[in-house]
Design a protein around this motif. Structure first.
Motif, mmCIF file in Angstrom:
data_model
loop_
_atom_site.group_PDB
_atom_site.id
_atom_site.type_symbol
_atom_site.label_atom_id
_atom_site.label_comp_id
_atom_site.label_asym_id
_atom_site.label_seq_id
_atom_site.Cartn_x
_atom_site.Cartn_y
_atom_site.Cartn_z
ATOM 1 N N ASP A 1 0.868 -1.177 0.000
ATOM 2 C CA ASP A 1 0.000 0.000 0.000
ATOM 3 C C ASP A 1 0.903 1.224 0.000
ATOM 4 N N MET A 2 1.005 1.856 -1.160
ATOM 5 C CA MET A 2 1.844 3.052 -1.282
ATOM 6 C C MET A 2 0.974 4.276 -1.528
ATOM 7 N N GLY A 3 -0.175 4.306 -0.876
ATOM 8 C CA GLY A 3 -1.048 5.468 -0.966
ATOM 9 C C GLY A 3 -2.275 5.284 -1.834
ATOM 10 N N ALA A 4 -2.291 4.242 -2.647
ATOM 11 C CA ALA A 4 -3.430 4.020 -3.538
ATOM 12 C C ALA A 4 -4.136 2.708 -3.208
ATOM 13 N N GLY A 5 -3.970 2.251 -1.994
ATOM 14 C CA GLY A 5 -4.558 0.973 -1.603
ATOM 15 C C GLY A 5 -3.597 -0.166 -1.904
ATOM 16 N N LEU A 6 -3.964 -1.340 -1.459
ATOM 17 C CA LEU A 6 -3.124 -2.519 -1.635
ATOM 18 C C LEU A 6 -3.068 -2.908 -3.112
ATOM 19 N N GLN A 7 -1.856 -2.985 -3.668
ATOM 20 C CA GLN A 7 -1.653 -3.337 -5.073
ATOM 21 C C GLN A 7 -0.430 -4.246 -5.191
ATOM 22 N N PRO A 8 -0.413 -5.101 -6.225
ATOM 23 C CA PRO A 8 0.797 -5.902 -6.451
ATOM 24 C C PRO A 8 1.900 -5.045 -7.096
ATOM 25 N N TYR A 9 3.121 -5.242 -6.639
ATOM 26 C CA TYR A 9 4.279 -4.518 -7.149
ATOM 27 C C TYR A 9 5.382 -5.490 -7.526
ATOM 28 N N TYR A 10 6.072 -5.159 -8.616
ATOM 29 C CA TYR A 10 7.340 -5.813 -8.913
ATOM 30 C C TYR A 10 8.375 -5.101 -8.054
ATOM 31 N N VAL A 11 9.240 -5.861 -7.412
ATOM 32 C CA VAL A 11 10.353 -5.268 -6.675
ATOM 33 C C VAL A 11 11.611 -5.558 -7.497
ATOM 34 N N LEU A 12 12.232 -4.495 -7.983
ATOM 35 C CA LEU A 12 13.399 -4.622 -8.845
ATOM 36 C C LEU A 12 14.661 -4.231 -8.087
ATOM 37 N N ALA A 13 15.702 -4.987 -8.288
ATOM 38 C CA ALA A 13 17.010 -4.668 -7.720
ATOM 39 C C ALA A 13 17.976 -4.439 -8.880
ATOM 40 N N PRO A 14 18.441 -3.190 -9.069
ATOM 41 C CA PRO A 14 19.435 -2.952 -10.119
ATOM 42 C C PRO A 14 20.665 -3.838 -9.898
ATOM 43 N N VAL A 15 21.080 -4.520 -10.933
ATOM 44 C CA VAL A 15 22.162 -5.495 -10.836
ATOM 45 C C VAL A 15 23.490 -4.839 -10.482
ATOM 46 N N TYR A 16 23.740 -3.639 -10.998
ATOM 47 C CA TYR A 16 25.033 -3.005 -10.792
ATOM 48 C C TYR A 16 25.001 -1.903 -9.730
ATOM 49 N N GLN A 17 23.960 -1.890 -8.891
ATOM 50 C CA GLN A 17 23.877 -0.951 -7.772
ATOM 51 C C GLN A 17 23.488 -1.733 -6.534
ATOM 52 N N ASN A 18 24.248 -1.574 -5.482
ATOM 53 C CA ASN A 18 23.944 -2.282 -4.244
ATOM 54 C C ASN A 18 22.856 -1.558 -3.468
ATOM 55 N N ASN A 19 22.034 -2.323 -2.802
ATOM 56 C CA ASN A 19 21.032 -1.818 -1.858
ATOM 57 C C ASN A 19 19.973 -0.897 -2.462
ATOM 58 N N ALA A 20 19.783 -0.907 -3.751
ATOM 59 C CA ALA A 20 18.731 -0.099 -4.364
ATOM 60 C C ALA A 20 17.531 -0.999 -4.650
ATOM 61 N N LYS A 21 16.340 -0.435 -4.500
ATOM 62 C CA LYS A 21 15.109 -1.160 -4.831
ATOM 63 C C LYS A 21 14.199 -0.216 -5.591
ATOM 64 N N ILE A 22 13.524 -0.771 -6.585
ATOM 65 C CA ILE A 22 12.561 -0.018 -7.373
ATOM 66 C C ILE A 22 11.246 -0.774 -7.298
#
Length: 174
Positions: free
Chosen positions: A25-46
């Protein structure tokens, strides 16, 4: 639809791995999200909402080894796209980067490399904005190729140069 552990390209972020698909829930109610981790950046999430077509459309499959071969064969013939007007050039180059089109990235890298070499001969450097665009285009393309070829990003240029030399030695088909 993408799956957990798929390696993809995400917009201008570059190569990412889908680490999970979860409800948030990122402000628009509960929704499914892809959680992406950039391969060449540590500790980042999109977080990309699965149902947001505009954002999900920025997720693309990475290049195949066969497509890399096609890309390598196209490099020598790819046209350069130098634009004299600074503002127009920055806009056009940013559009090329945002497009995610690998041939456009090749054209952009080739253009800026040749301009950089021309300026070196004159004792000058690329404009800072051109230098930033050049590095961004290289990072996007080389990181993807490195991942697929299972080499380090800094090994991509020598690899490409070697492959282009090999291609040039092959007899041309008639």
């Amino acid at each position: 639809m993408f799956q957990v552990n798929d390696t993809i390209l995400y917009g201008t972020q570059g190569v990412c791995r889908i680490t999970e698909i979860c409800d948030k829930d990122m402000g628009a109610g509960l929704q499914p999200y892809y959680v992406l981790a950039p391969v060449y950046q540590n500790n980042a999430k999109i977080f990309v909402p699965v149902g947001n077509e505009a954002l999900a459309a920025r997720m693309r499959r990475i290049i195949s080894p066969e497509e890399i071969n096609d890309l390598i064969r196209a490099i020598p013939d790819e046209e350069t796209v130098w634009i004299n007007d600074d503002i127009t050039r920055r806009q056009k180059y940013q559009e090329m980067i945002s497009s995610g089109d690998r041939l456009k990235l090749v054209s952009l890298i080739k253009t800026l490399y040749l301009e950089q070499e021309k300026r070196k001969e004159q004792g000058k450097k690329l404009h800072q904005a051109d230098e930033q665009i050049f590095r961004r285009a290289e990072t996007l393309l080389y990181n993807e190729l490195a991942l697929v070829l299972d080499i380090k990003p800094e090994q991509v240029v020598p690899f490409l140069n070697e492959q282009i030399a090999v291609e040039e030695l092959k007899p041309k088909k008639v």
